[in-house]
Design a protein around this motif. Structure first.
Motif, mmCIF file in Angstrom:
data_model
loop_
_atom_site.group_PDB
_atom_site.id
_atom_site.type_symbol
_atom_site.label_atom_id
_atom_site.label_comp_id
_atom_site.label_asym_id
_atom_site.label_seq_id
_atom_site.Cartn_x
_atom_site.Cartn_y
_atom_site.Cartn_z
ATOM 1 N N TYR A 142 -4.028 4.151 -1.123
ATOM 2 C CA TYR A 142 -4.495 3.977 0.928
ATOM 3 C C TYR A 142 -5.214 5.400 0.266
ATOM 4 N N SER A 143 -6.844 4.606 1.122
ATOM 5 C CA SER A 143 -7.755 5.686 0.403
ATOM 6 C C SER A 143 -8.116 6.885 1.538
ATOM 7 N N THR A 144 -8.824 5.639 3.355
ATOM 8 C CA THR A 144 -8.802 6.726 4.189
ATOM 9 C C THR A 144 -8.891 5.901 5.052
ATOM 10 N N GLY A 145 -9.179 6.006 6.239
ATOM 11 C CA GLY A 145 -8.977 5.070 7.261
ATOM 12 C C GLY A 145 -7.914 5.735 8.621
ATOM 13 N N GLU A 146 -7.976 5.394 9.900
ATOM 14 C CA GLU A 146 -7.122 5.726 11.012
ATOM 15 C C GLU A 146 -6.705 4.419 11.376
ATOM 16 N N ASN A 147 -5.623 3.530 10.884
ATOM 17 C CA ASN A 147 -4.686 2.387 11.403
ATOM 18 C C ASN A 147 -5.238 2.314 12.976
ATOM 19 N N ARG A 148 -5.489 1.204 13.134
ATOM 20 C CA ARG A 148 -6.139 0.660 14.374
ATOM 21 C C ARG A 148 -5.381 -0.865 14.584
ATOM 22 N N LEU A 149 -4.567 -1.355 15.023
ATOM 23 C CA LEU A 149 -4.186 -2.857 14.882
ATOM 24 C C LEU A 149 -5.015 -3.783 15.586
ATOM 25 N N THR A 150 -4.921 -5.302 15.475
ATOM 26 C CA THR A 150 -5.468 -6.153 16.042
ATOM 27 C C THR A 150 -4.239 -7.195 15.821
ATOM 28 N N ASP A 151 -4.607 -7.711 14.436
ATOM 29 C CA ASP A 151 -3.198 -8.826 14.067
ATOM 30 C C ASP A 151 -1.832 -8.272 14.381
ATOM 31 N N HIS A 152 -1.073 -7.378 14.501
ATOM 32 C CA HIS A 152 0.146 -6.238 14.369
ATOM 33 C C HIS A 152 0.070 -5.707 15.602
ATOM 34 N N ASP A 153 1.646 -4.943 15.994
ATOM 35 C CA ASP A 153 1.790 -3.862 17.343
ATOM 36 C C ASP A 153 2.197 -2.979 17.157
ATOM 37 N N GLY A 178 -8.410 -1.136 9.978
ATOM 38 C CA GLY A 178 -9.802 -0.201 9.717
ATOM 39 C C GLY A 178 -9.487 0.760 8.578
ATOM 40 N N ILE A 179 -8.898 0.515 7.633
ATOM 41 C CA ILE A 179 -8.497 1.083 6.489
ATOM 42 C C ILE A 179 -9.095 0.945 5.836
ATOM 43 N N GLU A 180 -8.834 2.174 4.340
ATOM 44 C CA GLU A 180 -9.710 1.586 3.147
ATOM 45 C C GLU A 180 -8.851 1.752 2.153
ATOM 46 N N ILE A 181 -8.451 0.550 1.216
ATOM 47 C CA ILE A 181 -7.724 0.463 -0.215
ATOM 48 C C ILE A 181 -8.133 0.707 -1.127
ATOM 49 N N LYS A 182 -7.170 0.245 -2.977
ATOM 50 C CA LYS A 182 -8.018 0.152 -3.802
ATOM 51 C C LYS A 182 -6.817 -0.442 -4.519
ATOM 52 N N ARG A 227 -11.365 -6.528 2.299
ATOM 53 C CA ARG A 227 -12.061 -6.903 3.860
ATOM 54 C C ARG A 227 -10.864 -7.010 4.627
ATOM 55 N N GLU A 228 -9.303 -7.916 4.307
ATOM 56 C CA GLU A 228 -8.481 -7.851 5.666
ATOM 57 C C GLU A 228 -8.360 -6.436 6.334
ATOM 58 N N LEU A 229 -7.868 -5.612 5.304
ATOM 59 C CA LEU A 229 -7.490 -4.455 5.732
ATOM 60 C C LEU A 229 -8.864 -3.248 6.328
ATOM 61 N N ILE A 238 0.422 -1.324 -0.308
ATOM 62 C CA ILE A 238 0.036 0.186 0.529
ATOM 63 C C ILE A 238 0.817 2.069 -0.254
ATOM 64 N N LYS A 239 0.393 2.487 -0.965
ATOM 65 C CA LYS A 239 0.888 3.565 -0.795
ATOM 66 C C LYS A 239 0.218 4.546 -0.920
ATOM 67 N N ASN A 240 0.956 5.366 -0.206
ATOM 68 C CA ASN A 240 0.087 6.713 0.101
ATOM 69 C C ASN A 240 0.427 7.286 -0.342
#
Length: 128
Positions: free
Chosen positions: A87-98, A57-61, A50-52, A9-11
């Protein structure tokens, strides 16, 4: 063999999103391109969206196929399918990563990568 999709994913600044696997997960402490396991009948692009959304918590294309790498971890064999994504939108929140970072392409070799991701890292680094 488990099919897994990974998003490179690139910003807008051209930085690449990388994430570190948290303790208790396989490959804990190693960096990876985020993604996840494909569900039956699911395309890699749909899986990544779906996974991202679920894990970060982010939207990607996803926009172009980047490559495939098969890796045998001993207890499991995976087929990692990578796509470039924006990267489209959203704030990064982590579940499987620290931890996560937006890294410059020429910094990628400074991180300890999950073995299945290494060929993609090397290919990206060679393009810098």
């Amino acid at each position: 063999m488990i099919k897994v999709a990974a998003a490179i994913i690139k910003n807008e600044q051209g930085q690449i999103l990388i994430a570190r696997r948290k303790k208790g997960k396989s490959q804990a402490g190693m960096w990876e391109f985020p993604g996840g396991k494909l569900e039956p009948g699911e395309s890699p692009e749909t899986c990544l969206i779906r996974e991202l959304r679920e894990e970060m918590g982010i939207e990607i294309k996803p926009y172009v196929w980047f490559g495939v790498n098969e890796h045998d971890y001993g207890t499991v064999r995976i087929k990692l399918i990578a796509y470039l994504a924006k990267y489209s939108t959203g704030e990064n929140r982590l579940t499987d990563h620290d931890e996560y970072r937006w890294a410059e392409r020429d910094e990628l070799l400074e991180y300890e990568w999950a073995p299945a991701d290494v060929p993609f890292v090397e290919r990206l680094y060679a393009q810098s």
